[in-house]
Design a protein around this motif. Structure first.
Motif: not given
Length: 68
Positions: A8-11, A36-40, A49-55
């Motif tokens: 997620v962070i690389e994206r 970003l969300v759609n790709n994930c 998971e996406v939001i948690g990792e970004l946070e």
């Protein structure tokens, strides 16, 4: 051979580089977050998971700056 999936962070880093952030409108930023969300999702990552990792990434970044 299959290439490895980006984290997620690389994206995030690919989409939200310095040049983009300096020039992007609010709408362009919203569209990039949607992308970003759609790709994930396509890689079977759920939204939490996406939001948690970004946070976590953002909080770590802020903590490092605060210590400097």
């Amino acid at each position: 051979m299959r290439s490895r999936k980006q984290t997620v962070i690389e994206r995030f880093d690919n989409l939200f580089n310095d040049e983009f952030i300096e020039k992007a409108t609010e709408r362009e930023i919203e569209l990039s977050f949607d992308r970003l969300v759609n790709n994930c999702r396509q890689d079977n990552m759920n939204d939490n998971e996406v939001i948690g990792e970004l946070e976590f990434y953002c909080n770590s970044f802020i903590a490092n700056i605060a210590r400097a």
